[in-house]
Design an enzyme around this catalytic site. Structure first.
Site, PDB file in Angstrom:
ATOM      1  N   ASP A 145      20.167  -3.152  -5.223  1.00 61.01           N
ATOM      2  CA  ASP A 145      19.594  -4.304  -4.578  1.00 61.01           C
ATOM      3  C   ASP A 145      19.616  -5.487  -5.033  1.00 61.01           C
ATOM      4  O   ASP A 145      19.024  -5.505  -6.278  1.00 61.01           O
ATOM      5  CB  ASP A 145      18.031  -3.950  -4.050  1.00 61.01           C
ATOM      6  CG  ASP A 145      17.543  -4.090  -2.491  1.00 61.01           C
ATOM      7  OD1 ASP A 145      18.090  -5.379  -2.203  1.00 61.01           O
ATOM      8  OD2 ASP A 145      16.923  -3.595  -2.054  1.00 61.01           O
TER       9      ASP A 145
ATOM     10  N   ASP B 259      19.414  -8.784  -0.692  1.00 59.56           N
ATOM     11  CA  ASP B 259      18.518  -9.259   0.160  1.00 59.56           C
ATOM     12  C   ASP B 259      18.528 -10.598   0.374  1.00 59.56           C
ATOM     13  O   ASP B 259      18.843 -11.581  -0.022  1.00 59.56           O
ATOM     14  CB  ASP B 259      17.134  -8.871  -1.052  1.00 59.56           C
ATOM     15  CG  ASP B 259      15.938  -9.219  -0.165  1.00 59.56           C
ATOM     16  OD1 ASP B 259      15.576  -8.524   0.480  1.00 59.56           O
ATOM     17  OD2 ASP B 259      15.138 -10.434  -0.660  1.00 59.56           O
TER      18      ASP B 259
ATOM     19  N   GLU C 223      21.787  -8.614   3.858  1.00 61.71           N
ATOM     20  CA  GLU C 223      20.813  -8.856   4.887  1.00 61.71           C
ATOM     21  C   GLU C 223      20.665 -10.094   5.457  1.00 61.71           C
ATOM     22  O   GLU C 223      20.537 -11.182   4.697  1.00 61.71           O
ATOM     23  CB  GLU C 223      19.279  -8.402   4.249  1.00 61.71           C
ATOM     24  CG  GLU C 223      18.189  -8.301   5.218  1.00 61.71           C
ATOM     25  CD  GLU C 223      16.874  -8.333   4.425  1.00 61.71           C
ATOM     26  OE1 GLU C 223      15.785  -7.925   5.068  1.00 61.71           O
ATOM     27  OE2 GLU C 223      16.631  -8.826   3.129  1.00 61.71           O
TER      28      GLU C 223
ATOM     29  N   HIS D 140      12.893   0.109   4.659  1.00 62.47           N
ATOM     30  CA  HIS D 140      11.533  -0.174   4.001  1.00 62.47           C
ATOM     31  C   HIS D 140      10.715  -1.266   4.464  1.00 62.47           C
ATOM     32  O   HIS D 140       9.644  -1.258   4.383  1.00 62.47           O
ATOM     33  CB  HIS D 140      11.920  -0.494   2.433  1.00 62.47           C
ATOM     34  CG  HIS D 140      12.512  -1.592   2.308  1.00 62.47           C
ATOM     35  ND1 HIS D 140      13.945  -1.873   2.700  1.00 62.47           N
ATOM     36  CD2 HIS D 140      12.103  -2.942   1.752  1.00 62.47           C
ATOM     37  CE1 HIS D 140      14.241  -3.131   2.252  1.00 62.47           C
ATOM     38  NE2 HIS D 140      13.199  -3.777   1.681  1.00 62.47           N
ATOM     39  N   ASP D 141      11.501  -2.162   5.410  1.00 62.02           N
ATOM     40  CA  ASP D 141      10.759  -3.312   6.109  1.00 62.02           C
ATOM     41  C   ASP D 141      10.357  -2.783   7.529  1.00 62.02           C
ATOM     42  O   ASP D 141       9.712  -3.783   8.184  1.00 62.02           O
ATOM     43  CB  ASP D 141      11.500  -4.329   6.021  1.00 62.02           C
ATOM     44  CG  ASP D 141      11.245  -5.087   4.569  1.00 62.02           C
ATOM     45  OD1 ASP D 141      10.643  -4.879   3.986  1.00 62.02           O
ATOM     46  OD2 ASP D 141      12.341  -5.691   4.203  1.00 62.02           O
TER      47      ASP D 141
END
Length: 567
Positions: A104, A206, A260, A333-334
């Site tokens: 990440d 991210d 993302e 995860h979000d």
């Protein structure tokens, strides 16, 4: 007619990615927090599932204001997770099994405890001052503009030391980096190169489409606080920065990259993930993640509609076909657990609908992403008290709406039960023993109480489990080019229960029939469109009739049928 698909083959197009949220995956030392040695102990489980790439949520040094997405040292491992030697052992364990590691990359912001920011806030003439976005307040003492952060409240934090504000699109402990500064960009590129030279196979980036802000950072309208996304999502220089990143770093390695990109349209995605390879391989878009959000945003609940899911997913499939590459996901995860959100997590239908959703996604064009526990059909959780939740976003929202805004606590808790990020972050359910086999200590976040019925041990002992169904989905993808590279076409567009589509490559045609409801659903297809005898590749019901172009799909039924025309 569908656009002719791009059939240039790439390993990352053919891969299936599995996301690990390290804090919740497996604890090895009894401190209640998942760690890298714990992940290593489960590599055979992942290898047997058949996944190709592990996406590891952040394991860098961090004070954990936002569970590791606030990084204080990009080139060190968080003590709770282990050591750099542990990380190197993980990388070797993956590579020895023919798997790859995607890290990440969080470079829109750092932690306020990062050495760069510690220096930056010391004085206005510090060498690191311009690494971040500092501005004086307005004459009336208000913030430099009226933007709100993703985590509620102003996107600006006043700092007494220099009598200025710094920008933070997320938590006040996550100051945004100033990508206008070439020194910042070079620091990031050097860090990326360091990891790639250590053997990393790629990056999930991210909120990468937030790194460029509109010059002058203008306010939006006249309200005290307002959403400023038009000035920092897909900003004016974002493609310039990503092309520079690609030229200086990514082009020198054989990587998988996914950015993302909240708020990105298909047109934007085609620029980010263009076929000339000058930026990224693919992006995570969020249109389908907003289908159950009302005018008030994420926490404003509304039922999602199948017609909207068809329109959104099919648009991304057709518009990117032959022009860019899709990522395929329904949870991470979000996001809440997909079987609770898009399926049916009751005892009667959880397994069927989890398999149905997996089929729906894995048969589309793009790279599928599996979130840990998805292959077990893990569900959302309803904790009894707000105190049981850990997530910063949840607590900020509750304070803003209930404590400060006077909203009904029960209604706000209901929105947390449906949309809260901790739904995805409850510990991985390995067995029916204490704490689901996740830890011998006290878990950092409570285990979902349904772990006694839903766990990996039970799944591995049941040949009809969701785990083995996913294993077969992955195997099919590796043995049929049409599943990876075939073009997409929506059929039965107006059917209120069925999402049906075809994939086409050469003389093959794949028919995918999905019933999204708990009621029987009738269908009839044009026989001339499916020449030859159909072969059923997979389905989530044990007893099936011969493949037919008309019939009835049972509740949450999924069928995949391959047709091959005679040469």
């Amino acid at each position: 007619m569908p656009i002719m698909t791009d059939i240039r083959k790439s390993w990352w197009k053919e891969s299936v990615v599995y996301q690990i949220y390290p804090r919740s995956f497996q604890d090895s030392n009894g401190d209640g927090i998942g760690d890298i040695p714990g992940i290593i102990s489960r590599l055979d489980y992942l290898h047997n599932l058949g996944v190709d790439v592990i996406w590891l949520s952040p394991v860098y040094r961090s004070p954990n204001d936002d569970n590791g997405y606030d990084i204080s040292d990009y080139q060190a491992i968080m003590d709770e997770f282990g050591t750099m030697e542990d990380w190197e052992a993980l990388l070797k364990g993956l590579h020895d099994r023919g798997m790859k590691l995607m890290m990440d990359l969080v470079v829109n912001h750092t932690s306020d405890e990062h050495a760069w920011f510690v220096e930056s806030r010391k004085s206005k003439d510090n060498a690191y001052r311009d690494y971040y976005i500092w501005r004086p307040g307005k004459d009336d003492g208000r913030e430099p503009n009226n933007w709100v952060s993703f985590f509620s409240g102003s996107a600006w934090q006043y700092d007494e030391a220099t009598d200025e504000y710094f920008l933070h699109l997320f938590s006040k402990k996550q100051p945004d980096l100033n990508w206008e500064n070439p020194k910042v960009r070079q620091e990031v590129y050097d860090m990326m190169t360091w990891w790639l030279e250590k053997g990393v196979d790629g990056f999930r980036m991210d909120v990468i489409n937030l790194i460029s802000k509109t010059e002058g950072l203008p306010s939006v309208g006249n309200d005290r606080y307002a959403w400023g996304g038009d000035h920092f999502m897909n900003g004016p220089k974002v493609h310039e920065y990503l092309r520079e990143m690609n030229e200086r770093v990514l082009s020198k390695f054989d990587t998988i990259t996914v950015g993302e990109a909240p708020g990105a349209s298909p047109e934007e995605a085609i620029r980010y993930a263009n076929l000339d390879g000058s930026e990224l391989n693919m992006v995570f878009q969020f249109e389908h993640m907003d289908l159950d959000s009302g005018a008030g945003g994420k926490w404003d609940l509304r039922p999602w509609r199948l017609a909207d899911l068809k329109a959104t997913m099919s648009k991304w499939q057709t518009e990117l076909d032959g022009r860019a590459w899709n990522s395929l996901y329904l949870n991470n995860h979000d996001q809440p657990r997909m079987v609770s959100r898009f399926g049916n997590d009751t005892a009667a239908y959880r397994v069927l609908s989890a398999k149905m959703l997996g089929t729906f996604l894995h048969m589309m064009q793009g790279t599928p992403y599996i979130y840990q526990g998805e292959e077990l059909g893990m569900t959302n959780v309803r904790f009894a008290s707000l105190a049981d939740y850990n997530d910063l976003e949840i607590h900020n929202m509750y304070r803003e709406r209930v404590t400060e805004g006077g909203a009904d606590p029960a209604m706000v808790m209901e929105s947390i039960y449906v949309k809260g990020r901790d739904n995805a972050r409850t510990p991985m359910q390995w067995d029916d023993g204490e704490n689901a086999g996740f830890t011998t200590g006290r878990p950092w976040l409570q285990v979902n109480p349904n772990y006694t019925a839903i766990n990996a041990k039970a799944a591995l002992a049941d040949p009809d489990s969701i785990y083995y169904y996913y294993q077969e989905l992955i195997r099919l993808r590796k043995s049929h080019d049409i599943i990876v590279y075939g073009s997409f076409e929506l059929i039965l567009a107006d059917h209120e229960q069925i999402y049906a589509y075809t994939r086409k490559l050469g003389n093959e045609r794949l028919l995918v029939l999905i019933n999204f409801t708990e009621r029987d659903a009738s269908y009839e297809l044009e026989a001339s469109a499916f020449p030859g005898q159909g072969t059923r590749l997979i389905g989530n019901y044990e007893t099936v009739a011969e493949p037919a172009l008309s019939g009835v799909l049972r509740p949450y039924e999924a069928q995949v049928i391959l047709y091959r025309a005679e040469d």
